[in-house]
Scaffold this active site. Structure first.
Site, PDB file in Angstrom:
ATOM      1  N   HIS A 220      -9.660   1.356   4.771  1.00 52.03           N
ATOM      2  CA  HIS A 220      -8.413   1.536   5.517  1.00 52.03           C
ATOM      3  C   HIS A 220      -8.657   2.514   6.662  1.00 52.03           C
ATOM      4  CE1 HIS A 220      -4.331   2.684   6.513  1.00 52.03           C
ATOM      5  NE2 HIS A 220      -3.930   1.580   5.893  1.00 52.03           N
TER       6      HIS A 220
ATOM      7  N   LYS B 276       0.095   4.268  -0.362  1.00 49.59           N
ATOM      8  CA  LYS B 276      -0.575   5.467   0.182  1.00 49.59           C
ATOM      9  C   LYS B 276      -0.310   6.664  -0.739  1.00 49.59           C
ATOM     10  CE  LYS B 276      -0.296   3.358   4.694  1.00 49.59           C
ATOM     11  NZ  LYS B 276      -0.268   3.499   6.138  1.00 49.59           N
TER      12      LYS B 276
ATOM     13  N   GLY C  88       2.262   2.204  10.979  1.00 50.04           N
ATOM     14  CA  GLY C  88       3.297   3.233  10.923  1.00 50.04           C
ATOM     15  C   GLY C  88       3.981   3.523  12.247  1.00 50.04           C
TER      16      GLY C  88
ATOM     17  N   SER D  20       3.035  -2.032  10.428  1.00 50.35           N
ATOM     18  CA  SER D  20       4.470  -2.100  10.722  1.00 50.35           C
ATOM     19  C   SER D  20       5.119  -3.427  10.330  1.00 50.35           C
ATOM     20  CB  SER D  20       4.741  -1.776  12.196  1.00 50.35           C
ATOM     21  OG  SER D  20       4.397  -0.430  12.470  1.00 50.35           O
TER      22      SER D  20
ATOM     23  N   GLU E  89      -5.638  -4.982  10.643  1.00 55.01           N
ATOM     24  CA  GLU E  89      -4.649  -3.930  10.844  1.00 55.01           C
ATOM     25  C   GLU E  89      -4.973  -3.166  12.125  1.00 55.01           C
ATOM     26  OE1 GLU E  89      -2.536  -2.687   6.993  1.00 55.01           O
ATOM     27  OE2 GLU E  89      -4.280  -1.409   7.218  1.00 55.01           O
TER      28      GLU E  89
ATOM     29  N   ASN F 246       0.875  -1.173   0.000  1.00 57.98           N
ATOM     30  CA  ASN F 246       0.000   0.000   0.000  1.00 57.98           C
ATOM     31  C   ASN F 246       0.913   1.225   0.000  1.00 57.98           C
ATOM     32  OD1 ASN F 246      -1.821   2.032   0.493  1.00 57.98           O
ATOM     33  ND2 ASN F 246      -2.368   1.355   2.564  1.00 57.98           N
TER      34      ASN F 246
ATOM     35  N   GLU G 216      -7.081   4.935   7.688  1.00 58.47           N
ATOM     36  CA  GLU G 216      -6.843   6.344   7.329  1.00 58.47           C
ATOM     37  C   GLU G 216      -8.039   6.926   6.578  1.00 58.47           C
ATOM     38  OE1 GLU G 216      -3.083   5.652   5.409  1.00 58.47           O
ATOM     39  OE2 GLU G 216      -2.208   5.123   7.349  1.00 58.47           O
TER      40      GLU G 216
HETATM   41  P1  PGA Z   1       2.622   0.369   7.680  1.00 55.86           P
HETATM   42  O1  PGA Z   1       1.185   0.606   7.011  1.00 55.86           O
HETATM   43  O2  PGA Z   1       3.160  -0.918   7.116  1.00 55.86           O
HETATM   44  O3  PGA Z   1       3.424   1.566   7.262  1.00 55.86           O
HETATM   45  O4  PGA Z   1       2.412   0.295   9.155  1.00 55.86           O
HETATM   46  C1  PGA Z   1       0.321  -0.469   6.781  1.00 55.86           C
HETATM   47  C2  PGA Z   1      -0.990   0.044   6.254  1.00 55.86           C
HETATM   48  O5  PGA Z   1      -1.434   1.128   6.668  1.00 55.86           O
HETATM   49  O6  PGA Z   1      -1.644  -0.603   5.408  1.00 55.86           O
END
Ligand code: PGA
Length: 258
Positions: free
Chosen positions: A100, A12, A178, A218, A172, A10, A102
């Site tokens: 997601h 983003k 992150g 992460s 997740e 992903n 976000e």
């Molecule tokens: P990350 O993000 O691996 O940077 O923690 C995962 C995600 O948001 O899908």
């Protein structure tokens, strides 16, 4: 039922079109040079929507699939700024990330909108990757399973058994995204089993067994193996670590014999 392992990047809101193409060039070079192919597992990149079509051209004949990060409802029409499943599909997407955290946090997506987006994805022959997970507060107060039951339940209610058998769910935990913090592989695996159990209860054992569940939050080349080696976890959804082509390549070919 054999569930096909799946690794999803992903990106983003990262990478210009030319950076996306440079990444693809380098990934292809590494895949062609390796004696450790990623046969048997699916590798998906979800770039910015702007890079979908150029990447689709560059990746022709390469065993890497593309996905979008979001879709809006409808096909074509007077909807300024919207991206429909129809347009995404024709730009080269086969998958789409839906719900997601976000999107839930910054774009006001609710469980109900997420369910309608998952339905829409199937209508447009895109495979949805439904993201679910508890936040830090919910984790602390021990309501993780209630949150997951609510987030997954509303989607299962909106789908047919055939859809659910093809659905991908990414567990997740919001606090892991992150942050460099991860649950133990055992904890993630229990939640994966719990999610599959919800599909089993709502439909049938076969449907539960077909549903693919990923872990995300992460994930790095260092911890990927812990999650991926769990029987209940079919792969990973990777954000930050997938932005580096070397690291993503190492994840895509992780554990493959030469
Ligand atoms: P990350 O993000 O691996 O940077 O923690 C995962 C995600 O948001 O899908």
């Amino acid at each position: 039922m054999l569930r096909r392992p799946l690794l999803v990047a992903n990106w983003k809101m990262h990478k210009t079109v030319s950076e996306s193409l440079a990444y693809a060039r380098e990934l292809i070079r590494r895949l062609e040079a390796t004696s450790r192919p990623h046969d048997g597992r699916e590798v998906v990149i979800c770039p910015s929507a702007l890079s979908l079509w150029p990447l689709a051209q560059r990746l022709r004949g390469v065993a890497v699939t593309l996905g979008a990060q979001h879709l809006d409802l409808g096909d074509e029409g007077a909807m300024t700024g919207a991206l429909s499943g129809y347009l995404l599909r024709h730009a080269g997407a086969s998958y789409v990330i839906v719900g997601h955290s976000e999107r839930r946090q910054h774009f006001g997506e609710t469980d109900a909108t997420v369910a309608s987006h998952v339905q829409e994805a199937f209508r447009r022959r895109l495979t949805p990757i439904l993201c679910v997970g508890e936040n830090a507060e919910e984790n602390r107060s021990g309501v993780t399973r209630d949150v997951i039951r609510r987030q997954v339940g509303v989607v299962l209610d909106a789908l047919t058994a055939d859809d659910v058998a093809r659905l991908v769910v990414a567990y997740e935990p919001v606090w892991a995204i992150g942050s460099g913090r991860v649950p133990t592989a055992g904890e993630a695996s229990e939640i994966a089993r719990f999610i599959r159990g919800l599909a089993r209860e709502a439909f049938s054992p076969e449907v539960g067994e077909s549903l693919r569940v990923l872990y995300g939050g992460s994930v790095s080349v260092t911890n990927l193996g812990e999650f991926w080696s769990q029987e209940a976890i079919d792969g990973a959804l990777v954000g930050g670590a997938a932005l580096e082509v070397e690291e993503f390549f190492r994840m895509a070919t992780w554990g493959q014999e030469g």
